[in-house]
Motif scaffolding. Sequence first.
Motif, PDB file in Angstrom:
ATOM      1  N   ILE A   1      44.188 -20.421 -25.283  1.00 23.15           N
ATOM      2  CA  ILE A   1      43.526 -20.865 -24.048  1.00 23.15           C
ATOM      3  C   ILE A   1      42.208 -20.118 -23.854  1.00 23.15           C
ATOM      4  CG2 ILE A   1      43.736 -20.877 -21.519  1.00 23.15           C
ATOM      5  CD1 ILE A   1      46.761 -21.297 -21.945  1.00 23.15           C
ATOM      6  N   SER A   2      41.136 -20.854 -23.552  1.00 17.19           N
ATOM      7  CA  SER A   2      39.824 -20.246 -23.341  1.00 17.19           C
ATOM      8  C   SER A   2      39.697 -19.719 -21.914  1.00 17.19           C
ATOM      9  CB  SER A   2      38.725 -21.283 -23.601  1.00 17.19           C
ATOM     10  OG  SER A   2      37.507 -20.850 -23.043  1.00 17.19           O
TER      11      SER A   2
ATOM     12  N   SER B   1      36.466 -21.231 -20.244  1.00 13.56           N
ATOM     13  CA  SER B   1      36.632 -22.592 -19.743  1.00 13.56           C
ATOM     14  C   SER B   1      37.387 -22.609 -18.420  1.00 13.56           C
ATOM     15  CB  SER B   1      37.392 -23.459 -20.760  1.00 13.56           C
ATOM     16  OG  SER B   1      36.505 -23.935 -21.753  1.00 13.56           O
ATOM     17  N   ASN B   2      38.483 -21.855 -18.359  1.00 17.93           N
ATOM     18  CA  ASN B   2      39.294 -21.885 -17.139  1.00 17.93           C
ATOM     19  C   ASN B   2      38.616 -21.167 -15.980  1.00 17.93           C
ATOM     20  OD1 ASN B   2      42.084 -23.276 -17.524  1.00 17.93           O
ATOM     21  ND2 ASN B   2      41.595 -22.308 -19.461  1.00 17.93           N
TER      22      ASN B   2
ATOM     23  N   PHE C   1      35.272 -20.984 -15.596  1.00 20.38           N
ATOM     24  CA  PHE C   1      34.233 -21.927 -15.156  1.00 20.38           C
ATOM     25  C   PHE C   1      34.857 -23.079 -14.365  1.00 20.38           C
ATOM     26  CE2 PHE C   1      31.314 -20.446 -18.712  1.00 20.38           C
ATOM     27  CZ  PHE C   1      30.333 -19.972 -17.862  1.00 20.38           C
ATOM     28  N   PHE C   2      36.002 -23.577 -14.836  1.00 20.31           N
ATOM     29  CA  PHE C   2      36.663 -24.684 -14.141  1.00 20.31           C
ATOM     30  C   PHE C   2      37.036 -24.257 -12.715  1.00 20.31           C
ATOM     31  CE2 PHE C   2      40.493 -27.596 -13.647  1.00 20.31           C
ATOM     32  CZ  PHE C   2      39.736 -28.721 -13.418  1.00 20.31           C
TER      33      PHE C   2
ATOM     34  N   THR D   1      35.599 -21.983 -10.938  1.00 21.71           N
ATOM     35  CA  THR D   1      34.337 -21.877 -10.180  1.00 21.71           C
ATOM     36  C   THR D   1      33.879 -23.260  -9.715  1.00 21.71           C
ATOM     37  OG1 THR D   1      33.717 -20.023 -11.597  1.00 21.71           O
ATOM     38  CG2 THR D   1      31.961 -21.014 -10.277  1.00 21.71           C
ATOM     39  N   GLY D   2      33.919 -24.232 -10.637  1.00 24.15           N
ATOM     40  CA  GLY D   2      33.510 -25.587 -10.289  1.00 24.15           C
ATOM     41  C   GLY D   2      34.391 -26.210  -9.214  1.00 24.15           C
TER      42      GLY D   2
ATOM     43  N   LYS E   1      46.275 -15.811 -18.227  1.00 27.93           N
ATOM     44  CA  LYS E   1      45.391 -15.485 -19.356  1.00 27.93           C
ATOM     45  C   LYS E   1      44.961 -14.014 -19.292  1.00 27.93           C
ATOM     46  CE  LYS E   1      42.597 -16.034 -22.831  1.00 27.93           C
ATOM     47  NZ  LYS E   1      43.079 -16.239 -24.195  1.00 27.93           N
TER      48      LYS E   1
ATOM     49  N   ALA F   1      28.880 -28.423  -8.712  1.00 30.37           N
ATOM     50  CA  ALA F   1      30.330 -28.515  -8.950  1.00 30.37           C
ATOM     51  C   ALA F   1      30.618 -29.537 -10.046  1.00 30.37           C
ATOM     52  CB  ALA F   1      31.048 -28.902  -7.656  1.00 30.37           C
TER      53      ALA F   1
ATOM     54  N   ILE G   1      29.493 -28.170 -13.490  1.00 31.39           N
ATOM     55  CA  ILE G   1      30.363 -27.095 -13.997  1.00 31.39           C
ATOM     56  C   ILE G   1      31.726 -27.644 -14.422  1.00 31.39           C
ATOM     57  CG2 ILE G   1      31.601 -24.973 -13.381  1.00 31.39           C
ATOM     58  CD1 ILE G   1      29.244 -24.180 -11.655  1.00 31.39           C
ATOM     59  N   THR G   2      32.341 -28.525 -13.598  1.00 28.11           N
ATOM     60  CA  THR G   2      33.669 -29.030 -13.958  1.00 28.11           C
ATOM     61  C   THR G   2      33.599 -30.023 -15.126  1.00 28.11           C
ATOM     62  OG1 THR G   2      33.558 -30.662 -12.150  1.00 28.11           O
ATOM     63  CG2 THR G   2      34.792 -28.642 -11.716  1.00 28.11           C
TER      64      THR G   2
ATOM     65  N   CYS H   1      32.507 -27.176 -18.370  1.00 21.36           N
ATOM     66  CA  CYS H   1      33.366 -25.993 -18.517  1.00 21.36           C
ATOM     67  C   CYS H   1      34.278 -26.089 -19.732  1.00 21.36           C
ATOM     68  CB  CYS H   1      34.189 -25.770 -17.250  1.00 21.36           C
ATOM     69  SG  CYS H   1      35.417 -27.045 -16.933  1.00 21.36           S
TER      70      CYS H   1
ATOM     71  N   GLN I   1      36.257 -24.052 -24.505  1.00 20.76           N
ATOM     72  CA  GLN I   1      37.582 -24.341 -25.062  1.00 20.76           C
ATOM     73  C   GLN I   1      37.461 -25.083 -26.398  1.00 20.76           C
ATOM     74  OE1 GLN I   1      41.103 -23.747 -23.624  1.00 20.76           O
ATOM     75  NE2 GLN I   1      41.027 -23.870 -25.851  1.00 20.76           N
TER      76      GLN I   1
ATOM     77  N   LYS J   1      36.252 -22.661 -29.063  1.00 19.22           N
ATOM     78  CA  LYS J   1      37.372 -21.786 -29.439  1.00 19.22           C
ATOM     79  C   LYS J   1      38.333 -22.517 -30.386  1.00 19.22           C
ATOM     80  CE  LYS J   1      40.910 -18.879 -27.205  1.00 19.22           C
ATOM     81  NZ  LYS J   1      40.380 -17.516 -27.138  1.00 19.22           N
TER      82      LYS J   1
END
Lengths: 83, 83
Positions: A34-35, A38-39, A41-42, A44-45, A79, B10, B13-14, B17, B21, B24
């Motif tokens: 799992i990144s 990414s999570n 940033f997600f 935050t968004g 994480k 938003a 970013i969503t 983001c 991942q 990775k």
Amino acid sequence: MNIEWVGSLAAVITTFCWLPQIVKLMRTRQTAGISLASNAFFATGVALWLVYGLAIGSLPLIGANMLTLVFVLIIVGYKLRYS
Amino acid sequence: MNIEWVGSLAAVITTFCWLPQIVKLMRTRQTAGISLASNAFFATGVALWLVYGLAIGSLPLIGANMLTLVFVLIIVGYKLRYS
């Protein structure tokens, strides 16, 4: 099917879809793939979507993004804790 | 800061983001911790958002969800291929 139902269904699915990921993390604590970026940033968004929802007074945006934020923060927490 | 900018930020970013991942996954091919159910449901929900966006003619919904759908399908593809 009324198109508003399609939007509502979309909101419900993109909110609750993270539950299987949380269950998997609770069972296995396996976080290597799992990144974090990414999570994070997600999250935050989604938090910004929540701010936007609050600002324009949109209950569906507020509800969906509040729940999603809780779910994603749980994933980020796992994480950080188990990696 | 204009509140419409918060919503736009938003959305950006969503959408983007998920790139860390994907990077990775390309580098490590490590998919064990990733929930197939969550990502498959997420792809389904995003596809419904796209249908909704097309139906109501909302360019931001169409653009954001088309890109997100591509990104999430790449993640699902890696999960199916390397697990």
